[in-house]
Design a protein around this motif. Structure first.
Motif, short mmCIF file in Angstrom:
data_model
loop_
_atom_site.label_atom_id
_atom_site.label_comp_id
_atom_site.label_asym_id
_atom_site.label_seq_id
_atom_site.Cartn_x
_atom_site.Cartn_y
_atom_site.Cartn_z
N PHE A 157 0.81 -1.31 0.08
CA PHE A 157 0.17 0.19 -0.11
C PHE A 157 0.85 1.32 -0.04
CE2 PHE A 157 -2.98 -3.08 1.64
CZ PHE A 157 -4.08 -2.72 0.99
N TRP A 158 1.75 1.06 0.71
CA TRP A 158 2.73 2.49 0.64
C TRP A 158 3.63 2.47 -0.46
CZ3 TRP A 158 4.96 4.93 5.60
CH2 TRP A 158 4.10 4.92 6.61
N ILE A 159 3.97 1.54 -1.04
CA ILE A 159 4.60 1.68 -2.13
C ILE A 159 3.93 2.08 -3.55
CG2 ILE A 159 5.87 0.23 -4.19
CD1 ILE A 159 7.10 -1.71 -1.97
N ALA A 160 2.63 1.51 -3.60
CA ALA A 160 1.51 2.21 -4.49
C ALA A 160 1.27 3.44 -4.42
CB ALA A 160 0.49 1.25 -4.54
N GLY A 161 1.11 3.71 -3.00
CA GLY A 161 0.63 5.42 -2.57
C GLY A 161 1.94 6.16 -3.14
N ALA A 162 2.99 5.70 -2.94
CA ALA A 162 4.33 6.59 -3.34
C ALA A 162 4.38 6.63 -4.75
CB ALA A 162 5.53 5.98 -2.64
N GLY A 163 3.87 5.56 -5.38
CA GLY A 163 3.97 5.62 -6.94
C GLY A 163 2.99 6.60 -7.56
N ILE A 164 1.87 6.72 -6.87
CA ILE A 164 0.84 7.74 -7.20
C ILE A 164 1.56 8.95 -7.05
CG2 ILE A 164 -1.26 8.63 -6.53
CD1 ILE A 164 -2.51 5.93 -6.21
N LEU A 165 2.00 9.37 -5.90
CA LEU A 165 2.53 10.72 -5.74
C LEU A 165 3.63 10.97 -6.80
CD1 LEU A 165 3.01 10.79 -1.85
CD2 LEU A 165 1.27 11.89 -3.36
N ALA A 166 4.47 10.18 -7.12
CA ALA A 166 5.60 10.13 -8.20
C ALA A 166 4.90 10.30 -9.51
CB ALA A 166 6.46 8.98 -8.45
N SER A 167 3.86 9.80 -9.93
CA SER A 167 3.31 9.88 -11.18
C SER A 167 2.56 11.20 -11.30
CB SER A 167 2.22 8.77 -11.47
OG SER A 167 2.58 7.71 -11.28
N LEU A 168 2.12 11.66 -10.17
CA LEU A 168 1.52 12.97 -10.20
C LEU A 168 2.69 14.19 -10.81
CD1 LEU A 168 -0.39 13.36 -6.90
CD2 LEU A 168 -1.60 13.25 -9.36
N CYS A 169 3.82 13.65 -10.22
CA CYS A 169 4.80 14.96 -10.75
C CYS A 169 5.23 14.57 -12.25
CB CYS A 169 6.25 14.72 -9.60
SG CYS A 169 5.87 15.08 -8.12
N GLY A 170 5.33 13.30 -12.41
CA GLY A 170 5.83 12.94 -13.98
C GLY A 170 4.68 13.55 -15.01
#
Length: 343
Positions: free
Chosen positions: A304-317
């Motif tokens: 859950f934390w990895i997927a959540g961090a992935g969403i935050l990174a994708s927002l920047c990307g």
């Protein structure tokens, strides 16, 4: 019972927090809701971001009357197809829900009669969210297509790329937002009612129930992808070919009704079907990780934390993607790679 208790104690001794961590410190003392809180928050953020993307997409011009007429025909056909498909799928979901409810109530794996409603509810929620991801993706795609065409014709390659990428981003963030928030909430809900058991045991029971969530998501993905694929191939290979060979109508000419049907099939198969398929794959990987965690709260938190961090990174990307006028195929690919690298 003594043997079962001994096995349970042996499993607990293998948990990360027992062997390596401090049981009284975070994250070892985390409750089920704390273990999925970041995932739920990140999923909610992704859904809010889709609202922003939709408003940005709606601001792009739709083009002339002919473009809008063709776009509306495709949108109308795609909606009609999915509504009809989902009506039949609703019957399937009701039947399977009833079967799971009865089977797991009569013979509950945890000796708790509420297992039936837990498994069956997870199945229904997984099916609903999977279908929603596909439907929302199809609606956005039919809106984005005509706007991308108008941007490419009047405003240039960079603007067209951004409009097209925004349409795709809505689908992507909808899939991960619904998946992460929905799965996190369901994991928390199915741990309720086991007050006399440890957190590890609650999470083990929850992992079993979440298999129903994956089952529901997979069922919708299977039917949506296959049904849409059959429809678009029938239009493409059959009627479209007849129009070109027998009637001498050019390729992708809107005067051929099969061309409209082919584009409808692309939206319901390659877009709606793909959305449900991606949703199933995304939540399936998290469910598998939760099952392999075997009740360890730290290992349950990890996906859950990895997927959540992935969403935050994708927002920047997302904000990095762009290109220049007259860009080559290599430049366009690099424009997309920039977003990936930034994320």
């Amino acid at each position: 019972m003594a043997a079962d208790q001994s096995i349970s104690e042996m499993k607990d001794s293998l948990l990360f927090c027992v062997s390596e961590g401090d049981m009284n410190a975070f994250p070892c003392n985390a409750s089920p809701i704390q273990s999925v809180s970041l995932g739920i928050a990140a999923g909610g953020m992704a859904l809010l971001f889709t609202v922003f993307l939709m408003s940005k997409l709606k601001a792009a011009p739709r083009g002339n009357d002919l473009m809008n007429k063709i776009s509306d025909q495709i949108k109308s056909g795609a909606r009609a197809f999915l509504i009809t498909e989902y009506k039949y799928l609703a019957g399937y979901v009701v039947v399977v829900f009833a079967a799971l409810l009865v089977l797991y109530t009569v013979d509950p794996p945890t000796d708790n009669r509420t297992d039936g409603i837990r498994y069956a509810s997870c199945f229904v929620v997984g099916a609903l969210l999977s279908g929603s991801a596909g439907w929302y993706g199809m609606v956005v795609a039919t809106d984005a297509n005509v706007r991308t065409t108008q941007a490419a014709d009047k405003e240039g390659l960079d603007v067209a790329l951004r409009v097209a990428f925004t349409g795709g981003a809505v689908m992507g963030f909808t899939v991960v937002g619904l998946g992460l928030a929905g799965l996190g909430l369901m994991l928390f809900l199915v741990t309720l009612g086991y007050d006399d058991e440890t957190t590890a045991q609650q999470l083990r029971h929850a992992a079993d129930s979440l298999a129903g969530f994956g089952f529901g998501a997979s069922s919708i993905a299977l039917f949506a992808r296959v049904a849409g694929g059959i429809f678009t191939k029938a239009a493409d290979v059959g009627a479209d070919l007849v129009g070109k060979v027998e009637m001498d109508i050019p390729e992708d000419d809107p005067r051929n009704p099969a061309v409209i049907a082919d584009n409808v099939g692309d939206n319901v198969g390659d877009v709606a079907g793909m959305g449900a398929d991606l949703f199933e794959s995304f939540v399936g990987s998290i469910i598998a990780s939760v099952a392999l965690a075997d009740g360890d709260v730290v290992k349950v938190m990890l996906p859950f934390w990895i997927a959540g961090a992935g969403i935050l990174a994708s927002l920047c990307g997302y904000f990095v993607v762009g290109t220049k006028e007259g860009a080559s195929q290599k430049d366009l690919l690099f424009a997309l790679h920039k977003g990936t690298l930034a994320a």
